[in-house]
Design an enzyme around this catalytic site. Structure first.
Site, PDB file in Angstrom:
ATOM      1  N   ARG A 119      42.381  54.105  69.821  1.00 41.13           N
ATOM      2  CA  ARG A 119      43.683  54.144  70.504  1.00 41.13           C
ATOM      3  C   ARG A 119      43.551  54.917  71.810  1.00 41.13           C
ATOM      4  O   ARG A 119      44.115  55.983  71.989  1.00 41.13           O
ATOM      5  CB  ARG A 119      44.733  54.694  69.562  1.00 41.13           C
ATOM      6  CG  ARG A 119      45.048  53.635  68.516  1.00 41.13           C
ATOM      7  CD  ARG A 119      46.012  54.089  67.529  1.00 41.13           C
ATOM      8  NE  ARG A 119      47.172  53.218  67.509  1.00 41.13           N
ATOM      9  CZ  ARG A 119      48.180  53.372  66.676  1.00 41.13           C
ATOM     10  NH1 ARG A 119      48.185  54.372  65.833  1.00 41.13           N
ATOM     11  NH2 ARG A 119      49.198  52.538  66.706  1.00 41.13           N
ATOM     12  N   GLN A 124      44.938  49.798  75.022  1.00 38.26           N
ATOM     13  CA  GLN A 124      46.347  49.652  74.625  1.00 38.26           C
ATOM     14  C   GLN A 124      46.771  48.190  74.498  1.00 38.26           C
ATOM     15  O   GLN A 124      47.560  47.837  73.632  1.00 38.26           O
ATOM     16  CB  GLN A 124      47.250  50.360  75.635  1.00 38.26           C
ATOM     17  CG  GLN A 124      47.484  51.801  75.242  1.00 38.26           C
ATOM     18  CD  GLN A 124      48.391  52.548  76.191  1.00 38.26           C
ATOM     19  OE1 GLN A 124      48.962  51.978  77.105  1.00 38.26           O
ATOM     20  NE2 GLN A 124      48.508  53.836  75.982  1.00 38.26           N
ATOM     21  N   ASP A 127      45.971  46.888  71.057  1.00 32.25           N
ATOM     22  CA  ASP A 127      46.385  47.734  69.939  1.00 32.25           C
ATOM     23  C   ASP A 127      47.398  47.007  69.047  1.00 32.25           C
ATOM     24  O   ASP A 127      48.609  47.112  69.221  1.00 32.25           O
ATOM     25  CB  ASP A 127      46.986  49.033  70.517  1.00 32.25           C
ATOM     26  CG  ASP A 127      47.328  50.039  69.443  1.00 32.25           C
ATOM     27  OD1 ASP A 127      47.261  49.695  68.242  1.00 32.25           O
ATOM     28  OD2 ASP A 127      47.683  51.171  69.800  1.00 32.25           O
ATOM     29  N   SER A 130      49.994  49.071  67.061  1.00 31.90           N
ATOM     30  CA  SER A 130      51.201  49.429  67.814  1.00 31.90           C
ATOM     31  C   SER A 130      52.127  48.234  67.981  1.00 31.90           C
ATOM     32  O   SER A 130      53.339  48.354  67.812  1.00 31.90           O
ATOM     33  CB  SER A 130      50.837  49.968  69.198  1.00 31.90           C
ATOM     34  OG  SER A 130      50.296  51.257  69.077  1.00 31.90           O
ATOM     35  N   TYR A 224      46.899  62.295  65.259  1.00 31.61           N
ATOM     36  CA  TYR A 224      47.637  61.812  64.097  1.00 31.61           C
ATOM     37  C   TYR A 224      48.112  62.984  63.246  1.00 31.61           C
ATOM     38  O   TYR A 224      47.630  64.107  63.387  1.00 31.61           O
ATOM     39  CB  TYR A 224      46.749  60.915  63.237  1.00 31.61           C
ATOM     40  CG  TYR A 224      46.496  59.553  63.827  1.00 31.61           C
ATOM     41  CD1 TYR A 224      47.446  58.551  63.716  1.00 31.61           C
ATOM     42  CD2 TYR A 224      45.318  59.269  64.489  1.00 31.61           C
ATOM     43  CE1 TYR A 224      47.222  57.291  64.251  1.00 31.61           C
ATOM     44  CE2 TYR A 224      45.077  58.016  65.022  1.00 31.61           C
ATOM     45  CZ  TYR A 224      46.040  57.035  64.903  1.00 31.61           C
ATOM     46  OH  TYR A 224      45.817  55.795  65.421  1.00 31.61           O
TER      47      TYR A 224
HETATM   48  P1  NAD Z   1      51.384  56.418  61.920  1.00 28.80           P
HETATM   49  O1  NAD Z   1      51.847  55.050  61.577  1.00 28.80           O
HETATM   50  O2  NAD Z   1      50.043  56.860  61.463  1.00 28.80           O
HETATM   51  O3  NAD Z   1      52.466  57.468  61.336  1.00 28.80           O
HETATM   52  C1  NAD Z   1      53.822  57.358  61.633  1.00 28.80           C
HETATM   53  C2  NAD Z   1      54.395  58.712  61.935  1.00 28.80           C
HETATM   54  O4  NAD Z   1      54.577  59.434  60.711  1.00 28.80           O
HETATM   55  C3  NAD Z   1      53.531  59.594  62.824  1.00 28.80           C
HETATM   56  O5  NAD Z   1      54.252  59.919  63.999  1.00 28.80           O
HETATM   57  C4  NAD Z   1      53.263  60.809  61.960  1.00 28.80           C
HETATM   58  O6  NAD Z   1      53.183  62.004  62.715  1.00 28.80           O
HETATM   59  C5  NAD Z   1      54.458  60.791  61.031  1.00 28.80           C
HETATM   60  N1  NAD Z   1      54.314  61.613  59.821  1.00 28.80           N
HETATM   61  C6  NAD Z   1      53.224  61.766  59.031  1.00 28.80           C
HETATM   62  N2  NAD Z   1      53.489  62.618  58.034  1.00 28.80           N
HETATM   63  C7  NAD Z   1      54.783  63.013  58.178  1.00 28.80           C
HETATM   64  C8  NAD Z   1      55.621  63.881  57.463  1.00 28.80           C
HETATM   65  N3  NAD Z   1      55.208  64.547  56.399  1.00 28.80           N
HETATM   66  N4  NAD Z   1      56.889  64.053  57.903  1.00 28.80           N
HETATM   67  C9  NAD Z   1      57.335  63.409  59.002  1.00 28.80           C
HETATM   68  N5  NAD Z   1      56.586  62.569  59.725  1.00 28.80           N
HETATM   69  C10 NAD Z   1      55.312  62.376  59.320  1.00 28.80           C
HETATM   70  O7  NAD Z   1      51.518  56.712  63.458  1.00 28.80           O
HETATM   71  P2  NAD Z   1      51.443  55.736  64.704  1.00 28.80           P
HETATM   72  O8  NAD Z   1      52.761  55.141  64.933  1.00 28.80           O
HETATM   73  O9  NAD Z   1      50.311  54.830  64.489  1.00 28.80           O
HETATM   74  O10 NAD Z   1      51.142  56.760  65.873  1.00 28.80           O
HETATM   75  C11 NAD Z   1      50.426  57.949  65.648  1.00 28.80           C
HETATM   76  C12 NAD Z   1      50.060  58.642  66.931  1.00 28.80           C
HETATM   77  O11 NAD Z   1      49.245  57.825  67.747  1.00 28.80           O
HETATM   78  C13 NAD Z   1      51.212  59.016  67.761  1.00 28.80           C
HETATM   79  O12 NAD Z   1      50.876  60.252  68.334  1.00 28.80           O
HETATM   80  C14 NAD Z   1      51.246  57.967  68.822  1.00 28.80           C
HETATM   81  O13 NAD Z   1      51.893  58.394  69.990  1.00 28.80           O
HETATM   82  C15 NAD Z   1      49.793  57.768  69.038  1.00 28.80           C
HETATM   83  N6  NAD Z   1      49.481  56.471  69.626  1.00 28.80           N
HETATM   84  C16 NAD Z   1      48.649  56.435  70.711  1.00 28.80           C
HETATM   85  C17 NAD Z   1      48.333  55.215  71.306  1.00 28.80           C
HETATM   86  C18 NAD Z   1      47.445  55.145  72.494  1.00 28.80           C
HETATM   87  O14 NAD Z   1      47.173  56.110  73.125  1.00 28.80           O
HETATM   88  N7  NAD Z   1      46.925  53.989  72.806  1.00 28.80           N
HETATM   89  C19 NAD Z   1      48.852  54.054  70.782  1.00 28.80           C
HETATM   90  C20 NAD Z   1      49.679  54.127  69.653  1.00 28.80           C
HETATM   91  C21 NAD Z   1      49.972  55.351  69.088  1.00 28.80           C
END
Ligand code: NAD
Length: 389
Positions: A119, A124, A127, A130, A224
């Protein structure tokens, strides 16, 4: 070079890995595109649209294919039918399907799993986690609004004022932020909580209120979330209870990579909500954020003083909007595919971190080291040397 597009066969899967508007991009580069008949039917794409875009409809599309694209992993029989050296691109949740990885390795297939695409900014546009989380998060908010038998927005009319619904979102990753944005657009008052340090600002940027439980943030590798200790989980549940009790709709989207979804909301917490409230658990398929949720089921929770809460366990959420989800996924697939092909050939550059990172199996070897270890643990196989991280 021949690219085959699979007709998905798994229950609940309505998406397709290629859409007609992207076929021309591939044929323009001199690639042949062969689509299994009916591949787009559940996503409302007719065979004729693929044909008009320049693809060939072919029951034997996999035969002599250099590259096969699908949403779900191929079935063992399909894998056995591939020539050694064929490349595949699909989702492949290795923890849930280690056997499939073994089949791909044994068939000498170069398999790329879109979940493993790093990621990083450059990737992006590839991805798929996402793009599909975006669809799923939107859907959760729409389901909550549709199931709740009251308005989301504030209405001030000559006949009186109807207050806006209160929505709480737990987990503010890609899906959660989209659920927040959608509930906001529908006019609800939205509060959200996430364990990551950056999340509060992201929640506020969507126009919602960030719930501050004054607990330490939990961040692991790659930005994460980390798993919670049982003490931390209990404290979080206790502090979240009043917010959940005040909500008309609760949407949960929390996940920790490589683990079952964290249990955030107990039945007792749900029972504090008002009669008629709705809970939508996006994590129902991966263990559930809410006690008692079941994927694909609406569970009615009776309340002591009358009335019920509806607990919706989401299943195949992105697949419920198959046309848009397919369009986004196909774009991700084409971008990855273009990174690995040149001059009419598949030429994976394993010095490229996106190509190497997403590659699960190649030339009879499991390249992705954590998966090689998983297979060794699961089936007692020797681990093979690989370059995957
Ligand atoms: P994910 O599907 O792994 O998790 C969903 C959300 O659940 C996350 O935000 C996580 O912090 C939250 N979570 C986990 N345990 C929890 C708890 N006990 N209570 C409350 N919330 C909890 O996450 P995602 O949507 O795949 O994204 C994860 C990270 O990756 C984020 O920081 C996102 O901004 C980042 N991201 C970066 C890129 C990139 O740079 N290309 C792309 C997508 C996502």
């Amino acid at each position: 070079m021949k690219i085959a597009v699979a007709k998905e066969t798994r229950d609940g899967e309505s998406r397709v890995a290629m859409v007609p508007e992207l076929v021309g991009r591939l044929t323009g580069l001199g690639y042949d595109v062969a689509v299994e008949p009916g591949a787009g039917s559940h996503a409302l794409i007719a065979d004729e649209e693929y044909a008009a875009a320049g693809a060939v409809l072919d029951d034997a599309a996999f035969a002599a294919a250099d590259l096969v694209v699908s949403v779900q992993p191929l079935a063992p029989a399909q894998i056995r039918g591939l020539a050694r050296g064929t490349t595949t691109i699909s989702f492949l949740p290795v923890n849930q399907e280690p056997e499939t990885v073994g089949h791909l390795r044994d068939a000498g297939v170069t398999a790329h799993a879109v979940e493993l695409i790093p990621r990083i900014s450059r990737a992006q546009s590839m991805d798929a986690l996402s793009s599909q989380a975006l669809v799923a998060g939107y859907r959760c908010a729409i389901v909550a609004a549709g199931m709740l038998r009251r308005f989301f927005p504030l209405n001030m009319t000559a006949a009186g004022t109807v207050q806006a619904a209160e929505v709480v979102v737990l987990g503010a990753g890609v899906a959660g932020l989209q659920a927040i944005a959608t509930a906001k657009r529908l006019g609800a008052v939205v509060r959200a909580y996430d364990v990551r340090a950056a999340a509060a600002e992201e929640i506020r940027s969507m126009g919602a209120k960030a719930i501050d439980l004054e607990l330490e943030t939990l961040e692991g590798a790659g930005g994460y979330a980390r798993e919670m200790t049982e003490d931390r989980a209990a404290r979080q549940r206790e502090l979240l209870t009043p917010y959940i009790a005040a909500a008309d709709a609760l949407i949960t989207t929390a996940a920790v990579p490589g683990r079952a979804a964290p249990m955030l909301v107990t039945r007792q917490m749900v029972e504090q909500m008002k009669p008629g409230s709705v809970v939508v658990d996006l994590a129902a398929e991966t263990g559930g954020n809410v006690e008692g949720s079941a994927p694909g089921e609406d569970v009615l929770i009776p309340l002591e003083h009358g009335g019920t809460i509806t607990l919706v366990g989401m299943k195949d959420a992105a697949s419920t909007m198959p046309a848009d989800a397919s369009r986004l996924y196909a774009k991700n697939v084409v971008n990855l595919l273009l990174l690995m092909t040149a001059d009419g050939k598949v030429v994976p550059d394993f010095d490229d971190e996106v190509v190497a990172g997403s590659c699960l199996t190649h030339d009879g070897v499991v390249r992705h080291q954590p998966t090689a270890t998983l297979l060794a643990d699961a089936f007692g196989e020797p681990t093979a040397e690989g370059s995957g991280a």
